[in-house]
Design an enzyme around this catalytic site. Structure first.
Site, PDB file in Angstrom:
ATOM      1  N   SER A 213      72.817  24.135  -6.765  1.00 56.31           N
ATOM      2  CA  SER A 213      72.417  23.387  -7.948  1.00 56.31           C
ATOM      3  C   SER A 213      72.827  24.091  -9.228  1.00 56.31           C
ATOM      4  CB  SER A 213      70.912  23.154  -7.927  1.00 56.31           C
ATOM      5  OG  SER A 213      70.273  24.403  -7.948  1.00 56.31           O
ATOM      6  N   LYS A 214      72.938  23.280 -10.258  1.00 56.25           N
ATOM      7  CA  LYS A 214      73.349  23.783 -11.568  1.00 56.25           C
ATOM      8  C   LYS A 214      72.347  24.784 -12.124  1.00 56.25           C
ATOM      9  CE  LYS A 214      76.981  21.036 -12.923  1.00 56.25           C
ATOM     10  NZ  LYS A 214      77.845  20.429 -13.829  1.00 56.25           N
ATOM     11  N   ARG A 215      71.145  24.770 -11.577  1.00 58.51           N
ATOM     12  CA  ARG A 215      70.135  25.750 -12.001  1.00 58.51           C
ATOM     13  C   ARG A 215      70.657  27.162 -11.767  1.00 58.51           C
ATOM     14  NH1 ARG A 215      66.408  26.295  -8.694  1.00 58.51           N
ATOM     15  NH2 ARG A 215      66.949  24.654  -7.240  1.00 58.51           N
ATOM     16  N   HIS A 216      71.463  27.300 -10.724  1.00 63.85           N
ATOM     17  CA  HIS A 216      72.026  28.619 -10.436  1.00 63.85           C
ATOM     18  C   HIS A 216      73.263  28.828 -11.280  1.00 63.85           C
ATOM     19  CE1 HIS A 216      69.366  29.371  -7.150  1.00 63.85           C
ATOM     20  NE2 HIS A 216      69.694  28.231  -6.580  1.00 63.85           N
TER      21      HIS A 216
END
Ligand code: GLU
Length: 481
Positions: A253-256
């Protein structure tokens, strides 16, 4: 038949590393077949458009040396390659589908659609268009069009039909047409939706193979229908497994931070190593090799052998691969790469950088490691990871002052110092490392000090003593080099 593959990103920000993995497959597949790899920009979602994102796509592909043969930037025989510049084409084909009865105008307002959706939710029905406008007579439609009522165009999906296709990666797939929504194909602003644009353009651009993430598989039956409606041959599709988070739960995910290509550029990964890693996680080299270059991948790779299970993204493994690539470079080549990467290194004394390279190289995973491991060769540390000890520092200063500046005699005298004071040798070495480098880990200490020189080493020991223990100044005065 010339094989033609494409990547069709939307300009919504930095490319995801999963996009690069798709590009890798597109690129390798096309190159292997002597075909072409195309970049088309799917910029029809104006709400998600990000200024500058197009350039970032080009620069990211260029960084990985995965440059397309045709693109909005370099053009090509099927230009334009930006969907926003192809609106009349979509209009023409949408009119054709309306004329054939495979698509229809829909005048439902947003409020009506919202109400419909709420109702469906309340009755636990899937959210699908209820086909109201399909029942309009040609006269109703004409009157509304003439009156300029805002509208979209929807595809007309047959009832109770089996829609099937053979996927190159996932095998035979079937869908029941009853679960397929009457998808909007043309929006009220005259832009196509993804589903329509992708089919029209893949056809017109003579794409032979479509590789894209598995997340798109549920869209494919709509595309199959559109190909049928137009009577066009559908390109072969291969839905690639998604790269998962390290814990195997969900798409990376873009969170990472490391989901974005930017992360790899900023930290100084070698693009060739990242590509090697990406190919490794979805495909096994027939000889079990883990390290191989792009040319070898292109030669040996077989798309049908791609794992259908989503691979986990393991940063530690990538660091290992990157470290292998770093160590495979000559010291000179690594110096060039590090200097290009880090301005501070490019400004430093090149001869000194060259001397340090063999020591530091062994401990580097990424190019940015060079400066964090080796900055002490060029500048004094301004902070210390753990507290300094006055007794050990002053002992070291006195012990090292007369020593012949080679690592063996240095080591001997430090060990003697430790023994004399009943200190653990490792603690004394750590104090020396700390005072000179500021850090608790780094390149081999005594070899590093040989390069740094006796004078600078002693200055650092004494300066640290001075600033941390002012009273010591008097004690060592006169002994300073
Ligand atoms: N525009 C889509 C995306 O952003 C393309 C999907 C496809 O390859 O069909 O990924």
């Amino acid at each position: 038949m010339t094989v033609r593959t494409r990547i069709a990103p939307s300009p919504t920000g930095f490319p995801h590393i999963g996009t690069i993995y798709q590009v890798l497959i597109d690129f390798a597949f096309a190159r292997k077949a002597g075909g072409k790899f195309i970049l088309r920009l799917e910029d029809t979602d104006r709400a998600r458009f990000v200024e500058g994102a197009e350039d970032v796509i080009y620069s990211s592909l260029a960084w990985f040396s995965l440059n397309p043969d045709e693109s909005p930037k370099i053009g090509g025989p099927f230009a334009p390659y930006r969907q926003s510049e192809r609106l009349p084409i979509y209009k023409k084909y949408s009119d054709e589908l309306i004329a054939k009865g495979h698509a229809y105008y829909c005048f439902c307002t947003r409020e009506r659609l919202e109400e419909m959706r709420k109702n469906q939710e309340a009755h636990h029905l899937p959210p699908m268009y209820d086909k109201t406008c399909l029942k309009l007579t040609p006269t109703d439609v004409k009157a509304k069009l003439d009156a300029g009522v805002p509208h979209v165009v929807r595809m007309n999906v047959p009832v109770h039909e089996k829609i099937a296709f053979d996927d190159l990666v996932s095998g035979h797939i079937e869908f029941d047409s009853d679960v397929i929504d009457h998808q909007v194909i043309m929006k009220s602003d005259g832009f196509p939706t993804y589903h329509f644009g992708v089919v029209v353009d893949d056809h017109l651009m003579e794409i032979t193979h479509v590789f894209r993430g598995k997340e798109w598989i549920s869209s494919t039956p709509k595309h199959v229908l559109l190909y049928q409606y137009f009577g066009w041959k559908m390109p072969v599709h291969g839905h690639l497994p998604l790269i998962l988070n390290e814990d195997g739960k969900g798409k990376l995910s873009k969170r990472h931070g490391h989901a974005s290509v930017d992360y790899y550029r900023k930290l100084g990964y070698l693009p060739e190593a990242v590509l090697n890693y990406l190919s490794n996680i979805v495909w096994n080299h027939p000889e079990g090799k883990e390290i191989y270059d792009l040319d070898e991948f292109i030669k040996r790779f077989d798309v049908e052998k791609i794992t259908s299970q989503g691979p986990r993204f393991d940063l530690k493994k990538l660091d290992w691969v990157n470290g292998q690539y770093i160590r495979a470079l000559t010291d000179d080549a690594l110096q060039t790469r590090v200097s290009e990467f880090d301005e501070r290194v490019s400004r430093a004394d090149a001869k000194l950088v060259a001397k340090t390279m063999p020591l530091v190289k062994e401990r580097m995973h990424v190019l940015s490691d060079y400066w964090s491991l080796a900055s002490f060769f060029f500048t004094k540390p301004d902070s210390f990871e753990t507290p300094l000890r006055k007794d050990m520092l002053s002992g070291l200063y006195e012990t090292l002052t007369p020593v012949d500046w080679k690592h063996e005699p240095m080591e001997q005298s430090i060990r003697q110092l430790a023994e004399k004071n009943s200190w653990k040798p490792k603690d004394v070495f750590m104090q020396l490392r700390l005072a000179v480098t500021g850090k608790t880990v780094g390149p081999p200490l005594l070899e590093s000090l040989e390069i740094l020189g006796k004078e600078e080493t002693l200055i650092r020991l004494s300066v640290e003593l001075d600033s941390h223990y002012p009273s010591f100044e008097e004690k060592i005065v006169g002994k300073k080099p």
